[in-house]
Design a protein around this motif. Structure first.
Motif, PDB file in Angstrom:
ATOM      1  N   GLU A  17      39.691 116.235  76.175  1.00 58.11           N
ATOM      2  CA  GLU A  17      40.025 114.809  76.580  1.00 58.11           C
ATOM      3  C   GLU A  17      39.304 114.373  76.442  1.00 58.11           C
ATOM      4  O   GLU A  17      38.874 113.069  75.816  1.00 58.11           O
ATOM      5  CB  GLU A  17      40.789 114.563  77.862  1.00 58.11           C
ATOM      6  N   TYR A  24      35.632 108.923  69.840  1.00 55.40           N
ATOM      7  CA  TYR A  24      36.426 107.764  69.378  1.00 55.40           C
ATOM      8  C   TYR A  24      35.791 107.057  69.932  1.00 55.40           C
ATOM      9  O   TYR A  24      35.442 105.278  69.296  1.00 55.40           O
ATOM     10  CB  TYR A  24      37.469 107.476  70.013  1.00 55.40           C
ATOM     11  N   GLN A  46      41.514 103.300  72.746  1.00 58.74           N
ATOM     12  CA  GLN A  46      41.251 104.679  71.802  1.00 58.74           C
ATOM     13  C   GLN A  46      40.807 106.312  72.541  1.00 58.74           C
ATOM     14  O   GLN A  46      41.359 106.621  73.918  1.00 58.74           O
ATOM     15  CB  GLN A  46      41.136 105.713  70.535  1.00 58.74           C
ATOM     16  N   GLU A  50      42.379 107.868  75.788  1.00 57.97           N
ATOM     17  CA  GLU A  50      41.760 109.815  76.126  1.00 57.97           C
ATOM     18  C   GLU A  50      41.142 110.059  77.605  1.00 57.97           C
ATOM     19  O   GLU A  50      41.475 110.839  78.238  1.00 57.97           O
ATOM     20  CB  GLU A  50      40.680 110.051  75.438  1.00 57.97           C
ATOM     21  N   HIS A  53      43.201 110.340  79.539  1.00 54.85           N
ATOM     22  CA  HIS A  53      44.685 111.774  79.605  1.00 54.85           C
ATOM     23  C   HIS A  53      43.574 112.350  80.541  1.00 54.85           C
ATOM     24  O   HIS A  53      44.286 113.772  81.264  1.00 54.85           O
ATOM     25  CB  HIS A  53      44.654 112.206  77.666  1.00 54.85           C
ATOM     26  N   GLU A  94      43.846 114.910  65.817  1.00 49.26           N
ATOM     27  CA  GLU A  94      44.446 114.977  67.440  1.00 49.26           C
ATOM     28  C   GLU A  94      45.766 117.043  66.494  1.00 49.26           C
ATOM     29  O   GLU A  94      45.955 117.025  67.704  1.00 49.26           O
ATOM     30  CB  GLU A  94      45.225 113.903  66.606  1.00 49.26           C
ATOM     31  N   VAL A  97      43.865 119.202  68.641  1.00 45.94           N
ATOM     32  CA  VAL A  97      44.250 118.650  70.397  1.00 45.94           C
ATOM     33  C   VAL A  97      45.913 119.112  70.366  1.00 45.94           C
ATOM     34  O   VAL A  97      46.062 119.962  71.625  1.00 45.94           O
ATOM     35  CB  VAL A  97      44.702 117.503  70.572  1.00 45.94           C
ATOM     36  N   GLN A 127      51.494 113.677  72.173  1.00 42.79           N
ATOM     37  CA  GLN A 127      50.690 114.068  70.128  1.00 42.79           C
ATOM     38  C   GLN A 127      51.369 113.558  69.362  1.00 42.79           C
ATOM     39  O   GLN A 127      50.953 113.225  68.565  1.00 42.79           O
ATOM     40  CB  GLN A 127      50.521 115.696  70.452  1.00 42.79           C
ATOM     41  N   GLU A 130      50.258 110.353  68.860  1.00 44.20           N
ATOM     42  CA  GLU A 130      49.073 109.756  68.122  1.00 44.20           C
ATOM     43  C   GLU A 130      49.354 110.526  66.993  1.00 44.20           C
ATOM     44  O   GLU A 130      47.709 110.166  66.057  1.00 44.20           O
ATOM     45  CB  GLU A 130      48.239 110.555  69.286  1.00 44.20           C
TER      46      GLU A 130
HETATM   47 FE1  FEO Z   1      44.364 112.585  74.250  1.00 45.58          FE
HETATM   48 FE2  FEO Z   1      44.192 111.937  71.582  1.00 45.58          FE
HETATM   49  O1  FEO Z   1      44.873 113.282  72.559  1.00 45.58           O
END
Ligand code: FEO
Length: 173
Positions: A17, A24, A46, A50, A53, A94, A97, A127, A130
């Motif tokens: 993450e 990004y 973004q 992250e 996250h 993504e 991920v 997700q 995303e």
């Molecule tokens: Fe943390 Fe863009 O997924």
């Protein structure tokens, strides 16, 4: 107590993450440099998401009496040929991920860790969103092609994106 295998998988995800955040941020800086303020704004948000996250995962590890281990973050790309190229890279990332999250879920199922399965549900839904968002911008940019006015308008649209705290962190505020 967090099961060791689950703890290791989540620690790896925390690193992924933060790597995503760094990717990004790099895209945001690249497009700011190229004069796309709106695209730079979109990737800057973004970048924040992250980090959120990673924070959700870190809070979770702590709440289960686990230990967060922060590993070095690998280097990221610094150049993209076009906005389309960057959104294609975003979608590919993504999708990766998503498979990492699915793998943690599989470990949690194997280990009968129901709390972790429950926590991961938010990420599984996130997700889907995303990937869908990145796909939407790829479609738009493919239609726009080399049309300067189209790019200008999309950049203006992306400038309107604002940050909102994700639900798992908002509930802690
Ligand atoms: Fe943390 Fe863009 O997924």
């Amino acid at each position: 107590m967090l099961i060791k295998k689950v703890e290791e998988a989540i620690n790896a995800q925390i690193n992924a993450e933060f790597w995503s955040a760094y990717l990004y941020l790099s895209m945001s800086m690249h497009f700011a440099n190229k004069g796309y303020a709106g695209i730079a704004n979109w990737f800057a948000i973004q970048f924040k998401e992250e980090q959120d996250h990673a924070t959700i995962f870190m809070n979770y590890v702590n709440s289960r009496d686990g230990k967060v281990l922060l590993a070095p973050i690998d280097a990221v790309d610094t150049e993209w040929a076009s906005p389309l190229d960057a959104f294609k890279a975003t979608l590919a990332h993504e999708q990766k991920v998503t498979s990492l999250i699915n793998n943690i879920f599989s470990v949690a199922v194997e280990e009968k860790d129901y709390a972790t399965q429950n926590m991961l549900q938010w990420f599984i839904n996130e997700q889907v969103e995303e990937e869908d968002t990145a796909r939407g911008y790829i479609d738009a940019l493919e239609k726009i092609g080399d049309n300067g006015y189209g790019l200008y308008m999309l950049d203006k649209e992306l400038a309107t994106r604002t940050y909102t705290t994700p639900t798992p962190l908002a509930s802690k505020e």
